[in-house]
Design an enzyme around this catalytic site. Structure first.
Site, PDB file in Angstrom:
ATOM      1  CG  HIS A   1      40.882  36.977  34.464  1.00 37.77           C
ATOM      2  ND1 HIS A   1      39.499  36.726  35.079  1.00 37.77           N
ATOM      3  CD2 HIS A   1      41.839  36.279  35.054  1.00 37.77           C
ATOM      4  CE1 HIS A   1      39.654  36.028  35.981  1.00 37.77           C
ATOM      5  NE2 HIS A   1      40.869  35.627  36.452  1.00 37.77           N
TER       6      HIS A   1
ATOM      7  CG  ASP B   1      41.172  43.352  34.408  1.00 38.57           C
ATOM      8  OD1 ASP B   1      41.853  43.537  35.614  1.00 38.57           O
ATOM      9  OD2 ASP B   1      40.760  42.161  34.176  1.00 38.57           O
TER      10      ASP B   1
ATOM     11  CD  GLN C   1      47.281  39.519  37.340  1.00 36.23           C
ATOM     12  OE1 GLN C   1      48.591  39.716  37.741  1.00 36.23           O
ATOM     13  NE2 GLN C   1      46.484  38.235  37.708  1.00 36.23           N
TER      14      GLN C   1
ATOM     15  CE  LYS D   1      43.928  38.764  40.591  1.00 34.00           C
ATOM     16  NZ  LYS D   1      44.214  37.246  40.411  1.00 34.00           N
TER      17      LYS D   1
ATOM     18  CB  CYS E   1      40.391  32.857  34.685  1.00 33.39           C
ATOM     19  SG  CYS E   1      39.945  31.910  36.185  1.00 33.39           S
TER      20      CYS E   1
HETATM   21  N1  PLP Z   1      41.541  40.251  35.583  1.00 34.26           N
HETATM   22  C1  PLP Z   1      42.497  39.942  35.614  1.00 34.26           C
HETATM   23  C2  PLP Z   1      43.688  40.176  34.455  1.00 34.26           C
HETATM   24  C3  PLP Z   1      43.000  38.897  36.666  1.00 34.26           C
HETATM   25  O1  PLP Z   1      44.169  38.302  36.564  1.00 34.26           O
HETATM   26  C4  PLP Z   1      42.194  38.531  37.593  1.00 34.26           C
HETATM   27  C5  PLP Z   1      42.399  37.359  38.481  1.00 34.26           C
HETATM   28  O2  PLP Z   1      43.247  36.451  38.300  1.00 34.26           O
HETATM   29  C6  PLP Z   1      40.978  39.126  37.522  1.00 34.26           C
HETATM   30  C7  PLP Z   1      40.682  39.964  36.608  1.00 34.26           C
HETATM   31  C8  PLP Z   1      39.797  38.746  38.766  1.00 34.26           C
HETATM   32  O3  PLP Z   1      40.329  38.992  39.898  1.00 34.26           O
HETATM   33  P1  PLP Z   1      39.422  38.651  41.291  1.00 34.26           P
HETATM   34  O4  PLP Z   1      39.484  37.359  41.147  1.00 34.26           O
HETATM   35  O5  PLP Z   1      40.337  38.994  42.097  1.00 34.26           O
HETATM   36  O6  PLP Z   1      38.063  39.585  41.158  1.00 34.26           O
END
Ligand code: PLP
Length: 406
Positions: A123, A200, A203, A226, A364
């Protein structure tokens, strides 16, 4: 506990809603999840009866709120099995967490010529902060390529690792493909060369049990929204020694021990990394969501979601011209796809009119889309409150939309 889908759905008031006169079918859980009544009620009650700023007051409300906030930290600590309470830092979300480490870790540990590894399926939140850090420090960002099925090429990863590698930053699960990455092995290999690892978990955390000590990761992050909790709150886990050595990334109230114009000293962990009035109601709301998930049982959730994934994959594959992006052996309940030459946005718009909420676009993850030479996909990301009947509706909707667009 038996998995009672009717009861579970009744816990989420938004799911009873109609959209354009059709029952809402919410399959955009990768973007954000819906909130159970208990989380909504908790947040409401905190605002209605208990609101007061934490840590600074001597009065009743402030002390009570401080206690609940610190209890929320304990809930998170136990949820991910961190060794120490002070290894849990509340942030604004995964993005906030990555930026925090990219700055602080960068200041403490990265110098010119060092190398940082990310993967092709990350992401943007797990790419751009590292890119910024590398630019600041004159370090190099390297990328683990993926296979056509959407799995990391582990042999290539091994080749990238060397004595200059200071950090490996990978997602536990890809938000665009659903791939579950072999993070335990990734961490072990990185540690063998002396590199630290950031996972990270945006997900990953909502789909099964995470144990940061068993994984032995150095950092782990996730977002409350999430995880069936509120927005604007998340967490960063870091190993004690690293957090201790890293400088704060923001200055302000609460993160200091003593301030004077000649010298300021910082608070202890975790407060050193929690400058300003924190989102204490969000933190308690997130902890309530965690307790809700624990009551259902993370294994029950994972089992049911796997059934949804198998069913959706088989069903959607029956559509002529449908191509699934992300056919990894280990996946969470995400199906990312395209049909023929139809633009994902057009399909998404028609599904919307049928009450079906899916995501369209790059998710993203532009470098990942470049890898597949596509502009984007349609992504159905399912949660444990989705049903097999809803997947049938998605299938029927896609068949209809396809007829209209082809
Ligand atoms: N990392 C992953 C794999 C994501 O799917 C997301 C959000 O879609 C993020 C990071 C960023 O999360 P946030 O926008 O809640 O900070």
């Amino acid at each position: 506990m038996t998995f009672d889908i009717t009861k579970i759905r009744s816990d989420f008031p938004i799911l009873a809603q109609q959209v354009y006169g059709k029952p809402l079918i919410y399959m955009d859980n990768g973007a954000t999840t819906q909130k159970p009544q208990i989380v909504i009620d908790t947040i409401n009650a905190l605002h209605t009866e208990q609101n007061a700023s934490i840590h600074r007051g001597v009065h009743f409300l402030s002390e009570q709120m401080t206690e609940r906030y610190e209890h929320a930290r304990q809930t998170v600590q136990q949820y991910i099995n961190a060794e120490h309470l002070y290894e849990i830092i509340f942030t604004s979300g995964t993005t906030g967490s990555v930026n925090a480490i990219a700055f602080s870790f960068g200041e403490a540990y990265i110098k010119a010529g060092d190398e940082v590894i990310v993967s092709e399926m990350e992401h943007h939140s797990n790419i751009v902060p590292w890119q910024m850090m590398c630019n600041r420090k004159n370090a190099k960002l390297l990328v683990i390529p993926i296979t056509d099925d959407g799995e990391l090429k582990m042999d290539e990863y091994k080749k990238l690792l060397n004595s200059k590698t200071k950090l490996v930053a990978v997602g536990q699960v890809s938000n665009a493909l659903g791939t579950i990455n072999p993070i335990k092995e990734i961490i072990k290999l990185a540690h063998a060369t002396g590199a630290k690892v950031f996972i990270d978990g945006a997900q990953g955390i909502q789909h099964g049990k995470v144990d940061v000590r068993a994984l032995d990761c150095d950092f782990y992050a996730f977002s409350g929204h999430k995880l069936y909790g509120p927005t604007g709150i998340g967490m960063l886990y870091g190993k004690e020694k690293l957090l201790f050595d890293m400088p704060p990334y923001q200055g302000g109230g609460d993160m200091v021990e003593r301030v004077s114009f000649s010298k300021t000293t910082y608070n202890t962990l975790p407060f050193k990394f929690e400058a300003g009035t924190s989102n204490y109601i969000g933190a308690i709301g997130m902890a309530t969501a965690i307790e809700y998930l624990q009551n259902i049982g993370l294994e029950n959730i994972a089992d049911y979601e796997q059934q949804l994934l198998q069913y959706a994959t088989q069903k959607l594959k029956q559509i002529d011209g449908l191509r699934i992006y992300g056919n990894a052996h280990d996946k969470i309940s995400i199906v990312s796809f395209l049909i023929g030459n139809i633009h994902p946005y057009d399909l998404g718009m028609i599904l919307d009119k049928m009450g079906i909420a899916v995501r369209t676009g790059t998710h993203c993850a532009m470098p990942l889309m470049d890898r597949f030479e596509i502009e984007g996909t349609i992504r159905a990301s399912m949660a444990f409150y989705n049903t097999f009947g809803e997947i049938d509706k998605l299938y029927e909707g896609l068949v209809k939309a396809k007829m209209m667009l082809e």
